[in-house]
Scaffold this active site. Structure first.
Site, PDB file in Angstrom:
ATOM      1  CG  HIS A 368      -2.189   0.740   0.740  1.00  0.00           C
ATOM      2  ND1 HIS A 368      -2.439   1.545   0.024  1.00  0.00           N
ATOM      3  CD2 HIS A 368      -3.494   0.699   1.595  1.00  0.00           C
ATOM      4  CE1 HIS A 368      -3.677   2.116   0.121  1.00  0.00           C
ATOM      5  NE2 HIS A 368      -4.358   1.609   0.924  1.00  0.00           N
ATOM      6  NE  ARG A 369       6.338   0.218   1.612  1.00  0.00           N
ATOM      7  CZ  ARG A 369       7.561  -0.492   1.515  1.00  0.00           C
ATOM      8  NH1 ARG A 369       8.493   0.231   2.602  1.00  0.00           N
ATOM      9  NH2 ARG A 369       8.025  -1.462   1.034  1.00  0.00           N
TER      10      ARG A 369
END
Length: 398
Positions: A368-369
């Site tokens: 999700h980064r």
């Protein structure tokens, strides 16, 4: 001369010492095997960089050491007084296990059971000796003097402590390295998993037609997994953020220009991920054939370092095992991993009518980064479109 642990695989930082083939004072030839180590991806042998005598051994089997650490020292020059008297034989370690085709794991299995591996007939490709051949050899021999020579000697097999009624499994080797890598992945990349389903009916009809049809292409077996990989490559081309790696130090997301798909494969020693290279340049038939070869080599523990490195995206085909859903851990530092679950017939609505279709669940885990939920949905939808309409892929192929 110092013999150090060198990098035998991309991203390798450490390895566990499994076994030494030499003792202090042994004379070894150039390129002779010295020891066996286990990384998070493979078992490998380290060889002598020159002829000489083993001077010091710094570590014990079971020790975990970092790349660049000196493991042992080798004296390579003869000093006055060291020459042996005439007629005295030169000390050489007899190592017949290295004159046959067998993986390090199979060789170690033979040693643990006091089996002369040169006497074992190999059933693998090109006469390669497999683990099963060692067991078959044991079953056909009288081993009264070795009552412990049974399958419980396999490194990760359960061992019962009868006096306590406790069953234990050794936590070492590949299992231990997998645990370290999974922990690193889970605590470094914030994982998100997106679930969806795909109608497999048209694709299964196509694979069946290729297998049973007539004409030049009749009788060509191309697995559904080969179509999955090609569909992923085409989808990754349109959604390149999932074919990338995050370089936090340089503060950049590096988009990979090649499409190397890792194939998560279960083996007796644990999970291993051989890499299918340059999918963008392979036909569906080539993907199927190379995937089969890599999977077989993974089962035989005979993969090379090159075949285990360079992945840009990983798949996990757990459907044949009966899985209906999962939240896989990323093959760090890759950004995405897609798992394919069980395909089964279900009633679905098509054009306002209830029909029976072959439906498969899929799950996409991503970092999700690097990517957001909306991007994961778009990427997954693209993949689904290719699978539900496989003829679209042929238009996109170069």
């Amino acid at each position: 001369m110092e013999v150090k642990l060198h990098d035998i695989g991309e991203g390798m930082h450490e390895a566990e010492i499994l076994n030494y083939f030499v003792d202090k004072g042994d004379r070894v030839q150039n390129d002779a095997p010295l020891l066996e180590v286990q990384t998070d991806k493979m078992t490998a042998e380290l060889t002598a960089p020159a002829e000489g005598i083993i001077e010091e051994i710094m570590f014990q089997p079971g020790d975990v050491i970092e790349v660049g650490t000196t493991i042992l020292t080798l004296r390579t020059e003869k000093k006055e007084g060291e020459r042996k008297s005439e007629g005295e034989p030169v000390q050489k370690r007899k190592s017949p296990i290295f004159r046959v085709k067998a993986s390090p794991h199979t060789r170690r299995l033979a040693r643990e059971h006091d089996v002369d591996i040169e006497k074992v007939e190999g059933s693998g490709k090109g006469g390669r000796i497999l683990d099963e051949d060692i067991f078959s050899y044991l079953e056909n021999k009288e081993y009264d003097e070795h009552p412990k020579a049974d399958r419980n000697a396999v490194s990760n097999a359960p061992v019962k402590e009868a006096e306590k009624g406790v069953e234990t499994i050794p936590f070492r080797g590949r299992r231990k390295q997998i645990a370290k890598k999974m922990t690193q992945s889970l605590y470094t990349a914030p994982h998100v998993t997106h679930f969806d389903e795909v109608d497999m009916t048209e694709l299964l009809n196509l694979t069946n037609h290729l297998k049973t049809g007539s004409g030049r292409m009749g009788g060509k077996k191309v697995s559904a997994a080969a179509f999955f990989i090609k569909a992923l490559q085409l989808s990754l081309k349109q959604h390149p953020v999932f074919n990338s790696k995050l370089d936090e130090e340089q503060e950049v997301i590096k988009i990979e220009q090649k499409y190397n798909i890792g194939l998560a494969t279960a083996t007796e020693e644990g999970l291993i991920v051989p890499v299918l290279k340059h999918v963008e340049s392979l036909s569906l038939l080539e993907i199927h054939q190379q995937m089969k070869t890599l999977t077989e080599k993974a089962q035989q523990n005979s993969l090379s370092a090159e075949e285990l490195n360079g992945g840009t995206f990983t798949i996990s085909n757990v459907g044949p095992l009966g899985s209906t859903g999962a939240t896989p851990i990323l093959n760090f530092p890759e950004v995405g991993l897609m798992a394919f679950h069980k395909t089964k017939k279900r009633p679905v609505v098509v054009d306002d009518e209830i029909v029976i279709r072959e439906m498969m669940n899929i799950s996409l885990t991503f970092d999700h980064r690097v990517a957001d939920g909306s991007q994961s949905v778009a990427f997954t939808n693209q993949f689904i479109e290719y699978i539900e309409n496989p003829h679209y892929m042929f238009v996109e192929m170069t």
